[in-house]
Write a protein that holds these residues in place. Structure first.
Motif, PDB file in Angstrom:
ATOM      1  N   ILE A   1       0.871  -1.170   0.000  1.00 53.98           N
ATOM      2  CA  ILE A   1       0.000   0.000   0.000  1.00 53.98           C
ATOM      3  C   ILE A   1       0.910   1.223   0.000  1.00 53.98           C
ATOM      4  O   ILE A   1       1.850   1.315   0.803  1.00 53.98           O
ATOM      5  CB  ILE A   1      -0.920   0.039   1.227  1.00 53.98           C
ATOM      6  CG1 ILE A   1      -1.911  -1.119   1.180  1.00 53.98           C
ATOM      7  CG2 ILE A   1      -1.673   1.371   1.300  1.00 53.98           C
ATOM      8  CD1 ILE A   1      -2.834  -1.185   2.377  1.00 53.98           C
ATOM      9  N   TYR A   2       0.673   2.145  -0.928  1.00 54.79           N
ATOM     10  CA  TYR A   2       1.446   3.377  -1.010  1.00 54.79           C
ATOM     11  C   TYR A   2       0.574   4.549  -0.572  1.00 54.79           C
ATOM     12  O   TYR A   2      -0.660   4.509  -0.704  1.00 54.79           O
ATOM     13  CB  TYR A   2       1.904   3.641  -2.454  1.00 54.79           C
ATOM     14  CG  TYR A   2       2.839   2.607  -3.026  1.00 54.79           C
ATOM     15  CD1 TYR A   2       4.139   2.469  -2.537  1.00 54.79           C
ATOM     16  CD2 TYR A   2       2.452   1.792  -4.084  1.00 54.79           C
ATOM     17  CE1 TYR A   2       5.006   1.541  -3.081  1.00 54.79           C
ATOM     18  CE2 TYR A   2       3.310   0.856  -4.636  1.00 54.79           C
ATOM     19  CZ  TYR A   2       4.587   0.733  -4.129  1.00 54.79           C
ATOM     20  OH  TYR A   2       5.447  -0.188  -4.669  1.00 54.79           O
ATOM     21  N   GLY A   3       1.229   5.608  -0.107  1.00 55.10           N
ATOM     22  CA  GLY A   3       0.463   6.787   0.269  1.00 55.10           C
ATOM     23  C   GLY A   3       1.317   8.037   0.319  1.00 55.10           C
ATOM     24  O   GLY A   3       2.546   7.969   0.419  1.00 55.10           O
ATOM     25  N   ASP A   4       0.641   9.160   0.213  1.00 59.31           N
ATOM     26  CA  ASP A   4       1.292  10.466   0.384  1.00 59.31           C
ATOM     27  C   ASP A   4       0.530  11.197   1.482  1.00 59.31           C
ATOM     28  O   ASP A   4      -0.510  11.823   1.222  1.00 59.31           O
ATOM     29  CB  ASP A   4       1.242  11.257  -0.929  1.00 59.31           C
ATOM     30  CG  ASP A   4       2.064  12.537  -0.846  1.00 59.31           C
ATOM     31  OD1 ASP A   4       2.495  12.895   0.270  1.00 59.31           O
ATOM     32  OD2 ASP A   4       2.272  13.185  -1.888  1.00 59.31           O
ATOM     33  N   PRO A   5       1.013  11.125   2.730  1.00 59.65           N
ATOM     34  CA  PRO A   5       0.295  11.747   3.848  1.00 59.65           C
ATOM     35  C   PRO A   5       0.105  13.253   3.684  1.00 59.65           C
ATOM     36  O   PRO A   5      -0.815  13.820   4.273  1.00 59.65           O
ATOM     37  CB  PRO A   5       1.203  11.449   5.059  1.00 59.65           C
ATOM     38  CG  PRO A   5       2.006  10.259   4.643  1.00 59.65           C
ATOM     39  CD  PRO A   5       2.207  10.407   3.169  1.00 59.65           C
ATOM     40  N   ALA A   6       0.947  13.906   2.864  1.00 59.78           N
ATOM     41  CA  ALA A   6       0.841  15.359   2.684  1.00 59.78           C
ATOM     42  C   ALA A   6      -0.528  15.751   2.152  1.00 59.78           C
ATOM     43  O   ALA A   6      -1.070  16.804   2.494  1.00 59.78           O
ATOM     44  CB  ALA A   6       1.938  15.863   1.750  1.00 59.78           C
ATOM     45  N   ASN A   7      -1.105  14.912   1.264  1.00 58.12           N
ATOM     46  CA  ASN A   7      -2.451  15.218   0.771  1.00 58.12           C
ATOM     47  C   ASN A   7      -3.419  14.051   1.039  1.00 58.12           C
ATOM     48  O   ASN A   7      -4.415  13.902   0.349  1.00 58.12           O
ATOM     49  CB  ASN A   7      -2.431  15.560  -0.729  1.00 58.12           C
ATOM     50  CG  ASN A   7      -1.664  14.549  -1.547  1.00 58.12           C
ATOM     51  OD1 ASN A   7      -1.736  13.350  -1.280  1.00 58.12           O
ATOM     52  ND2 ASN A   7      -0.932  15.010  -2.537  1.00 58.12           N
ATOM     53  N   THR A   8      -3.078  13.255   2.053  1.00 57.90           N
ATOM     54  CA  THR A   8      -3.914  12.119   2.487  1.00 57.90           C
ATOM     55  C   THR A   8      -4.407  11.274   1.315  1.00 57.90           C
ATOM     56  O   THR A   8      -5.588  10.975   1.191  1.00 57.90           O
ATOM     57  CB  THR A   8      -5.119  12.597   3.336  1.00 57.90           C
ATOM     58  OG1 THR A   8      -5.911  13.498   2.564  1.00 57.90           O
ATOM     59  CG2 THR A   8      -4.668  13.247   4.610  1.00 57.90           C
TER      60      THR A   8
END
Length: 346
Positions: free
Chosen positions: A274-281
């Protein structure tokens, strides 16, 4: 009148949502029972009701939310009469329940949490309950002479779709893009309410009647486009990092250094990412990740893309690219962006 029904295997989220509102002073519990003092005792009470039918394995509880038109001044007494008729028609009148009155938006509305079995332990019939719910609302509007609220295309989507669009709007209103380019689209009070209460599509229409349908659809379209763009940007970042690292352990470490989220999950089918970019949720689960960024391709080359997968990938990219091109050179350039080589023959 609009009634929404949500279901779940536990009552925890439903009860705690309403009890948190009570604790904040924006809701009150209407159920008069001295034993129901807090979330813990209410959950015990509802769970005990479900014990009468242990054959029910899913959708054991339901959360009914009922709201009315802004010109309908519905007090507790009027609501109880309407609820009795609604429950009778839906088959809820023989179920334990806990009722709440909310005043955290412009209009007073009601939430009811209940098990999906009645006093006798029989499962409440739920066949086509969404359609029946809508038809019963129309019937009660005429019976009690209250305003009719039409269900449009957005409102008759499944609950999952409603939740997704609700979240995408909430996230978009928080974004820099909205603040810089689209803040004039909606009133400040509505933007603040969306951020504060995470309003649903129905609540937005009901509590902000001056907010036109055209504006709402534009906001929804912009929010969905923003989510798509965030995911495209995330995939682009991942591919750049991957191409700069031959060792995929380093690739994973570099993602974390860049502030990106990556997680390995072991399932019966094997490992997945699972990948994610917490900066823009923004997060992408395994089924939505391009195959060249999935775990087998990155970590188990021998189990990576099959020959058929590769052929399908090339075909799809070629078909999409040719629609965008006006020249042969442009077409070749687009394929090259995906590391696809072209050889010509005469």
């Amino acid at each position: 009148m609009i009634a929404e029904i949500r279901k779940g295997n536990t009552c925890r989220a439903f009860v705690e949502y309403n009890e948190n509102k009570v604790n904040k002073g924006v809701a009150r519990r209407l159920t008069i029972n001295p034993n129901l003092r807090n979330a813990k005792t209410i959950k015990e009470y509802l769970n005990m009701s479900m014990q009468t039918n242990k054959r029910v394995k899913k959708n054991k509880f339901q959360h009914v939310m009922i709201s009315f038109h802004k010109d309908d001044h519905i007090d507790q007494s009027a609501f109880e009469k309407i609820w009795d008729r609604y429950a009778e028609e839906m088959g809820f009148n023989s179920c334990d329940k806990v009722v709440y009155e909310h005043n955290d938006t412009h209009l007073r509305h009601y939430h009811i949490v209940m098990p999906t079995v009645d006093f006798s332990g029989n499962k409440v019939a739920d066949y086509r309950d969404f359609t029946r719910n809508r038809d019963i609302c129309r019937m009660l509007e005429k019976e009690f002479q209250i305003h009719e609220i039409e269900y449009d295309e957005l409102q008759i989507k499944k609950e999952g779709g409603q939740k997704a669009s609700n979240y995408s709007i909430h996230k978009f209103v928080k974004s820099t893009e909205f603040k810089e380019n689209h803040s004039g689209l909606i009133p400040i009070s509505l933007a603040n309410s969306i951020l504060k209460y995470n309003l649903s599509n129905q609540q937005v229409r009901e509590n902000y009647p001056g907010f036109s349908e055209i504006q709402f659809k534009k906001l929804l379209t912009l929010s969905k486009d923003a989510v798509k763009n965030y995911k495209k940007e995330l995939i682009s970042k991942l591919r750049v990092l991957r191409d700069n690292h031959s060792d995929y352990i380093d690739f994973e470490a570099s993602m974390k250094k860049e502030g990106l989220y990556v997680r390995r999950i072991k399932s019966q089918e094997g490992w997945r990412l699972i990948y994610g970019d917490p900066a823009n949720t923004t997060y992408i689960k395994d089924s939505k990740i391009p195959k060249d960024l999935r775990f087998p391709y990155l970590y188990e080359k021998d189990k990576g893309l099959t020959l058929e997968d590769q052929k399908r990938f090339i075909k799809n990219i070629a078909l999409r690219s040719v629609k965008k091109c006006t020249s042969w050179n442009q077409f070749v350039k687009l394929l090259d962006d995906y590391n696809i080589d072209v050889h010509t023959q005469t």
